[in-house]
Scaffold this active site. Structure first.
Site, mmCIF file in Angstrom:
data_model
loop_
_atom_site.group_PDB
_atom_site.id
_atom_site.type_symbol
_atom_site.label_atom_id
_atom_site.label_comp_id
_atom_site.label_asym_id
_atom_site.label_seq_id
_atom_site.Cartn_x
_atom_site.Cartn_y
_atom_site.Cartn_z
ATOM 1 N N ASP A 93 -9.524 -31.731 20.018
ATOM 2 C CA ASP A 93 -10.254 -30.686 19.034
ATOM 3 C C ASP A 93 -11.140 -29.613 20.105
ATOM 4 O O ASP A 93 -11.537 -30.183 21.002
ATOM 5 C CB ASP A 93 -10.808 -31.257 17.985
ATOM 6 C CG ASP A 93 -12.132 -32.006 18.253
ATOM 7 O OD1 ASP A 93 -12.547 -32.018 19.213
ATOM 8 O OD2 ASP A 93 -12.437 -33.000 17.416
ATOM 9 N N ASP A 274 -4.255 -36.207 12.043
ATOM 10 C CA ASP A 274 -5.310 -37.060 12.766
ATOM 11 C C ASP A 274 -6.209 -37.299 11.751
ATOM 12 O O ASP A 274 -6.549 -36.685 10.727
ATOM 13 C CB ASP A 274 -5.973 -36.283 14.054
ATOM 14 C CG ASP A 274 -7.310 -35.432 13.447
ATOM 15 O OD1 ASP A 274 -8.178 -35.815 13.616
ATOM 16 O OD2 ASP A 274 -6.764 -34.297 13.327
#
Length: 384
Positions: A93, A274
Site C-alpha cells: 500500500d 486485503d
C-alpha cells in the site's frame, strides 16, 4: 512465469468474475484475498503456512516498513521478498491510510503528508514521489498510488478536497513510477494501481474513476471505504462505482473485510481484497469457521471436545478441540493465537477458492445464499 503484468477474466456469473493476474513472480487467482504482512510478516504465521493456506499474494505496508527497518535497508538486504522469505507476489500500500490513522501529528499539503512517527516521534515527509521510491526499494510487484484517505462521515467539501488532491497525487505517482522504471528501480511486470476516492458520494466517485481511467493504470482500487460508513453504504457505493472502471483490469477493494463483505463485493465484480481480520481476530480469540464466527473466550466452549472446524482444510482446525483452544486463549498462551490465526487465514482462502469455483460453475448466487445461511449467525451469547 509471465514477463509482463497481465489480467484475464476466465469466467463470469452475473457481475461476479474469476480470473488470473500474471506477474513475473507467479499467478494470482481472482477473486483473491491478500493476507496482510504489515511489517514483513503475516502475524503468527510462517510464510510457508500462508502459501499452503492457498494465498498467492500478500500485502506489505509502506508506512511501517519505511520507519522500521527502513526501505533502504531492506533494499540492501535483497528486497522484501528475500528479506521475509516470500517468493510470491507482494502488493504494497502507499502509506496514506496509516498516515491518517497512526501518525501522532500530520499536516497535509499539496507536497504530501508531513507527520511524526508513532514509534519515536521522528519527523517524516511522505509524498507521492517518496512513496513510490519506498515501494520500489521494497521490490513490490504491485504498487499503489499515494492518496489521502479520510475517515467517514466527513463534510462534503472535505471529501471533495481529498478526492481532488488524490487525483493530482495519482498523476505524480505515475510519473514517479515511470522515473523508477527508466532508472531500473522497477522491472518488467511490476505495476502501479490507482485508487478511486470520494467517500460515499457517487458523483465524486464517478469523477474520480473517470479521471483515473483516462490516466490508464494497469489496475484500479476502491479506497476510502470500511472507514466508518457501514456495510450497506459501502456496498451501495461499490455498486455505483465499479461500472465506471475498466472490465479488463483488476478491481481491488482496499481494507475489506468480513466474510459477508467479501461475498457481496465479489457479487458486484471485485477481484482483490486485503484485511487484517483473519490474524487480528485470531489473536483476540475469534475464529472464522464454516459454522460462523466463534468467540473462543466464551465459557460454552470449555467442555466442547469437538474440533474447531471439522470442515476446514487447516490441519490445526481439525485437530484441536474447541475446549483446548478456549483454554489456550483464556490462559494467554501464544499457541492459541497462532492456531486461530492459521485457521482463520485458511478459512479466508478456502472462502475465496469456493467463490472461484462457484463462479466457474455458474451457480454463484445459489452458493452465496447457502453459504451466508451457514456462516452469518446472530451474535453469540455474551462472554462469561
Amino acid at each position: 512465469m509471465a514477463e509482463t503484468f497481465d489480467f484475464r477474466v476466465l469466467a463470469k456469473d452475473g457481475k461476479a468474475r474469476c480470473g488470473e493476474i500474471s506477474t513475473p513472480r507467479g499467478v494470482i487467482r481472482t477473486p483473491a484475498f491478500m493476507p496482510v504482512g504489515t511489517v514483513g510478516t503475516v502475524k503468527a504465521l510462517y510464510p510457508e503456512q500462508v502459501r499452503d493456506a492457498g494465498a498467492d499474494i500478500i500485502l506489505g505496508n509502506t508506512y511501517h516498513l519505511m520507519l522500521r527497518p527502513g526501505a533502504e535497508r531492506v533494499a540492501k538486504l535483497g528486497g522484501l521478498h528475500k528479506f521475509m522469505g516470500w517468493n510470491g507476489p507482494i502488493l504494497t500500500d502507499s502509506g496514506g491510510f496509516q498516515v491518517m490513522s497512526l501518525a501522532k501529528i500530520r499536516k497535509i499539503t499539496e507536497e504530501g503528508a508531513a507527520f511524526q512517527s508513532h514509534l519515536d516521534g521522528s519527523r517524516h515527509m511522505l509524498s507521492p514521489e517518496r512513496s513510490i521510491e519506498i515501494q520500489s526499494l521494497l521490490g513490490a510487484d504491485i504498487q499503489m498510488q499515494f492518496d489521502e484517505c479520510i475517515e467517514l462521515p466527513a463534510a462534503p467539501s472535505e471529501v471533495d478536497r481529498a478526492m481532488q488532491l488524490s487525483l493530482r497525487w495519482a498523476e505524480r505517482s505515475k510519473r514517479a513510477f515511470e522515473v523508477q522504471r527508466a532508472s531500473g528501480g522497477v522491472g518488467p511486470g511490476q505495476a502501479l494501481f490507482a485508487i478511486v476516492q470520494g467517500g460515499t458520494d457517487i458523483a465524486l466517485r464517478q469523477r474520480s474513476a473517470e479521471a483515473l481511467v483516462a490516466m490508464d493504470f494497469p489496475g484500479y482500487a476502491i479506497g476510502g471505504l470500511a472507514v466508518g460508513e457501514g456495510h450497506e453504504a459501502m456496498i451501495s457505493t461499490l455498486a455505483e462505482t465499479l461500472p465506471a472502471l475498466p472490465a479488463d483490469k483488476p478491481r481491488y477493494l482496499m481494507g475489506v473485510g468480513t466474510p459477508l463483505d467479501l461475498i457481496e463485493s465479489v457479487r458486484l465484480g471485485v477481484d482483490m481484497f486485503d484485511c487484517v481480520m483473519p490474524t487480528r481476530n485470531g489473536r483476540h480469540g475469534h475464529a472464522f469457521t464454516w459454522d460462523g464466527e466463534l468467540n473462543m473466550r466464551n465459557a460454552r466452549f470449555a467442555d466442547d471436545a469437538s474440533p474447531l472446524d471439522a470442515q476446514s482444510s487447516c490441519p490445526a482446525a481439525r485437530q484441536y478441540s474447541r475446549a483446548y483452544l478456549h483454554h489456550l486463549i483464556k490462559s494467554g498462551e501464544y499457541l492459541g493465537a497462532m492456531i486461530l490465526s492459521w485457521a482463520n487465514t485458511v478459512f479466508y482462502q478456502d472462502l475465496m477458492a469456493a467463490m472461484r469455483e462457484a463462479i466457474s460453475a455458474g451457480n454463484f448466487e445459489e452458493w452465496a445464499a447457502a453459504t451466508k445461511a451457514r456462516i452469518i449467525k446472530p451474535p453469540a451469547a455474551p462472554e462469561r
